[in-house]
Design a protein around this motif. Structure first.
Motif, PDB file in Angstrom:
ATOM      1  N   LEU A  14       0.840  -1.201   0.000  1.00 31.05           N
ATOM      2  CA  LEU A  14       0.000   0.000   0.000  1.00 31.05           C
ATOM      3  C   LEU A  14       0.874   1.249   0.000  1.00 31.05           C
ATOM      4  O   LEU A  14       0.587   2.223  -0.702  1.00 31.05           O
ATOM      5  N   LEU A  15       1.960   1.217   0.765  1.00 35.25           N
ATOM      6  CA  LEU A  15       2.860   2.366   0.796  1.00 35.25           C
ATOM      7  C   LEU A  15       3.480   2.622  -0.581  1.00 35.25           C
ATOM      8  O   LEU A  15       3.676   3.773  -0.975  1.00 35.25           O
ATOM      9  N   ARG A  16       3.796   1.546  -1.302  1.00 31.18           N
ATOM     10  CA  ARG A  16       4.358   1.711  -2.641  1.00 31.18           C
ATOM     11  C   ARG A  16       3.356   2.418  -3.561  1.00 31.18           C
ATOM     12  O   ARG A  16       3.724   3.291  -4.340  1.00 31.18           O
ATOM     13  N   VAL A  17       2.099   2.020  -3.469  1.00 29.46           N
ATOM     14  CA  VAL A  17       1.063   2.655  -4.293  1.00 29.46           C
ATOM     15  C   VAL A  17       0.912   4.134  -3.913  1.00 29.46           C
ATOM     16  O   VAL A  17       0.854   5.010  -4.784  1.00 29.46           O
ATOM     17  N   ILE A  18       0.855   4.404  -2.614  1.00 30.62           N
ATOM     18  CA  ILE A  18       0.698   5.787  -2.161  1.00 30.62           C
ATOM     19  C   ILE A  18       1.893   6.633  -2.585  1.00 30.62           C
ATOM     20  O   ILE A  18       1.751   7.780  -3.029  1.00 30.62           O
ATOM     21  N   ASP A  19       3.092   6.058  -2.486  1.00 29.03           N
ATOM     22  CA  ASP A  19       4.302   6.770  -2.881  1.00 29.03           C
ATOM     23  C   ASP A  19       4.270   7.085  -4.374  1.00 29.03           C
ATOM     24  O   ASP A  19       4.623   8.185  -4.815  1.00 29.03           O
ATOM     25  N   ASN A  20       3.854   6.112  -5.166  1.00 25.10           N
ATOM     26  CA  ASN A  20       3.758   6.323  -6.611  1.00 25.10           C
ATOM     27  C   ASN A  20       2.787   7.446  -6.941  1.00 25.10           C
ATOM     28  O   ASN A  20       3.083   8.339  -7.751  1.00 25.10           O
ATOM     29  N   ALA A  22       1.764   9.887  -5.002  1.00 30.48           N
ATOM     30  CA  ALA A  22       2.267  11.171  -4.522  1.00 30.48           C
ATOM     31  C   ALA A  22       3.338  11.723  -5.453  1.00 30.48           C
ATOM     32  O   ALA A  22       3.359  12.925  -5.760  1.00 30.48           O
ATOM     33  N   ARG A  23       4.223  10.851  -5.935  1.00 29.74           N
ATOM     34  CA  ARG A  23       5.315  11.306  -6.791  1.00 29.74           C
ATOM     35  C   ARG A  23       4.802  11.818  -8.127  1.00 29.74           C
ATOM     36  O   ARG A  23       5.138  12.935  -8.542  1.00 29.74           O
ATOM     37  N   PHE A  24       3.988  11.026  -8.809  1.00 34.28           N
ATOM     38  CA  PHE A  24       3.583  11.410 -10.151  1.00 34.28           C
ATOM     39  C   PHE A  24       2.498  12.478 -10.155  1.00 34.28           C
ATOM     40  O   PHE A  24       2.466  13.334 -11.041  1.00 34.28           O
ATOM     41  N   LEU A 153      -3.452  13.369   7.285  1.00 37.64           N
ATOM     42  CA  LEU A 153      -4.697  13.255   6.533  1.00 37.64           C
ATOM     43  C   LEU A 153      -5.303  14.621   6.219  1.00 37.64           C
ATOM     44  O   LEU A 153      -5.974  14.792   5.196  1.00 37.64           O
ATOM     45  N   GLY A 154      -5.068  15.571   7.100  1.00 35.68           N
ATOM     46  CA  GLY A 154      -5.540  16.922   6.807  1.00 35.68           C
ATOM     47  C   GLY A 154      -4.863  17.492   5.570  1.00 35.68           C
ATOM     48  O   GLY A 154      -5.517  18.101   4.709  1.00 35.68           O
ATOM     49  N   GLU A 155      -3.531  17.283   5.470  1.00 35.91           N
ATOM     50  CA  GLU A 155      -2.790  17.752   4.305  1.00 35.91           C
ATOM     51  C   GLU A 155      -3.294  17.081   3.031  1.00 35.91           C
ATOM     52  O   GLU A 155      -3.490  17.723   1.993  1.00 35.91           O
ATOM     53  N   ARG A 156      -3.482  15.761   3.098  1.00 36.94           N
ATOM     54  CA  ARG A 156      -3.910  15.028   1.896  1.00 36.94           C
ATOM     55  C   ARG A 156      -5.290  15.464   1.446  1.00 36.94           C
ATOM     56  O   ARG A 156      -5.540  15.651   0.243  1.00 36.94           O
ATOM     57  N   HIS A 157      -6.194  15.658   2.393  1.00 39.77           N
ATOM     58  CA  HIS A 157      -7.540  16.082   2.013  1.00 39.77           C
ATOM     59  C   HIS A 157      -7.546  17.528   1.514  1.00 39.77           C
ATOM     60  O   HIS A 157      -8.376  17.892   0.667  1.00 39.77           O
ATOM     61  N   TRP A 236       2.342  18.174  -0.859  1.00 44.46           N
ATOM     62  CA  TRP A 236       2.787  16.934  -1.498  1.00 44.46           C
ATOM     63  C   TRP A 236       4.165  16.525  -0.972  1.00 44.46           C
ATOM     64  O   TRP A 236       4.419  15.345  -0.723  1.00 44.46           O
ATOM     65  N   ARG A 237       5.045  17.498  -0.825  1.00 40.66           N
ATOM     66  CA  ARG A 237       6.404  17.198  -0.381  1.00 40.66           C
ATOM     67  C   ARG A 237       6.418  16.593   1.012  1.00 40.66           C
ATOM     68  O   ARG A 237       7.097  15.593   1.276  1.00 40.66           O
ATOM     69  N   VAL A 238       5.660  17.172   1.918  1.00 38.27           N
ATOM     70  CA  VAL A 238       5.587  16.677   3.288  1.00 38.27           C
ATOM     71  C   VAL A 238       4.945  15.301   3.332  1.00 38.27           C
ATOM     72  O   VAL A 238       5.422  14.390   4.035  1.00 38.27           O
ATOM     73  N   PHE A 239       3.867  15.125   2.587  1.00 37.40           N
ATOM     74  CA  PHE A 239       3.151  13.846   2.595  1.00 37.40           C
ATOM     75  C   PHE A 239       4.048  12.732   2.054  1.00 37.40           C
ATOM     76  O   PHE A 239       4.160  11.652   2.654  1.00 37.40           O
ATOM     77  N   ARG A 240       4.717  12.998   0.939  1.00 36.65           N
ATOM     78  CA  ARG A 240       5.546  11.937   0.363  1.00 36.65           C
ATOM     79  C   ARG A 240       6.747  11.628   1.249  1.00 36.65           C
ATOM     80  O   ARG A 240       7.187  10.479   1.326  1.00 36.65           O
ATOM     81  N   ALA A 241       7.314  12.621   1.920  1.00 36.46           N
ATOM     82  CA  ALA A 241       8.447  12.368   2.813  1.00 36.46           C
ATOM     83  C   ALA A 241       8.051  11.394   3.912  1.00 36.46           C
ATOM     84  O   ALA A 241       8.831  10.498   4.286  1.00 36.46           O
TER      85      ALA A 241
END
Length: 251
Positions: A14-20, A22-24, A153-157, A236-241
């Protein structure tokens, strides 16, 4: 990693999917934080051209031939510039040139065609983005099951909310541009028809002013859309980190 921490952290697939994602998606948004600004500048230039013509046609007396042609000293020449219809300085800025014996200037047809293309592209982008945010909203909600991501989750939303708002602005921009084209379609841009209008009710400049105002508002909203997307860069930067740090913990 302690067992209780394992339960708190999302599984690595799941982390791999989320990372992908976030990156793209972050890279995608870098483009949409800039492209609308260029289109907004283009719309403003087209709006200025319409206003220049409307200003000219609001004041010009319907004529057609120069004084020399009118008194017979010079024969009428086809493709000569229409003295009463061309706005000062506009030919050099936009290429729009009304000529004797011709119809609507090619540059004005191109202006309308380009606005239509922007309307179509922006409408499609808005619809696509709105649909993407529907799906992203559901995915983000599922992340609430993982406490290790709870404080982000606040940042992502917020990213999703801003993108969703941007989608709505793009849809509205497309509507404004299409309505501006509807107004321009009310004007016959052939010199003879314009001169008849100048000698009568002068409806043409009123339609051009209205269309230009819709282009102005569309340009403002496009810039606002870009600002919303640009504001997501740090989120995005904070979330992906955080996601990458959790992946490293998985080892």
């Amino acid at each position: 990693m302690p067992e209780d921490e394992t339960r708190r952290t999302p599984p690595d697939p799941l982390l791999r999917v989320i990372d992908n994602l976030a990156r793209f998606h972050r890279e995608h948004e870098k483009y949409y934080a800039q492209a609308p600004l260029r289109q907004a500048a283009e719309l403003q230039a087209r709006s200025r051209a319409l206003k220049s013509l409307a200003d000219r046609w609001s004041e010009a007396e319907a004529g057609g031939r120069s004084e020399a042609e009118a008194d017979g000293r010079t024969p009428a020449i086809g493709f000569a510039g229409a003295e009463d219809l061309n706005a000062p300085g506009l030919v050099a800025e936009s290429g729009i040139l009304f000529m004797e014996g011709e119809g609507e200037p090619a540059e004005l047809r191109r202006l309308r065609r380009d606005v239509g293309t922007i309307a179509e592209d922006t409408g499609q982008s808005g619809a696509w983005l709105a649909g993407a945010m529907e799906e992203a909203w559901e995915i983000a909600g599922s992340l609430a099951a993982h406490p290790a991501l709870a404080d982000l989750l606040g940042e992502r939303h917020r990213i999703i909310a801003d993108d969703w708002q941007s989608a709505g602005l793009q849809t509205l921009v497309a509507r404004l541009l299409r309505r501006a084209l509807d107004l321009l379609a009310r004007v016959d841009f052939a010199p003879a028809a314009l001169r008849a209008d100048l000698a009568g009710e002068r409806d043409a400049p009123r339609y051009l002013y209205a269309a230009s105002e819709l282009l102005d508002r569309a340009a403002d909203l496009m810039a606002e859309s870009a600002m919303l997307v640009h504001g997501n860069e740090r989120r995005w930067r904070v979330f992906r980190a955080r996601v990458r740090a959790l992946r490293s913990e998985h080892g």
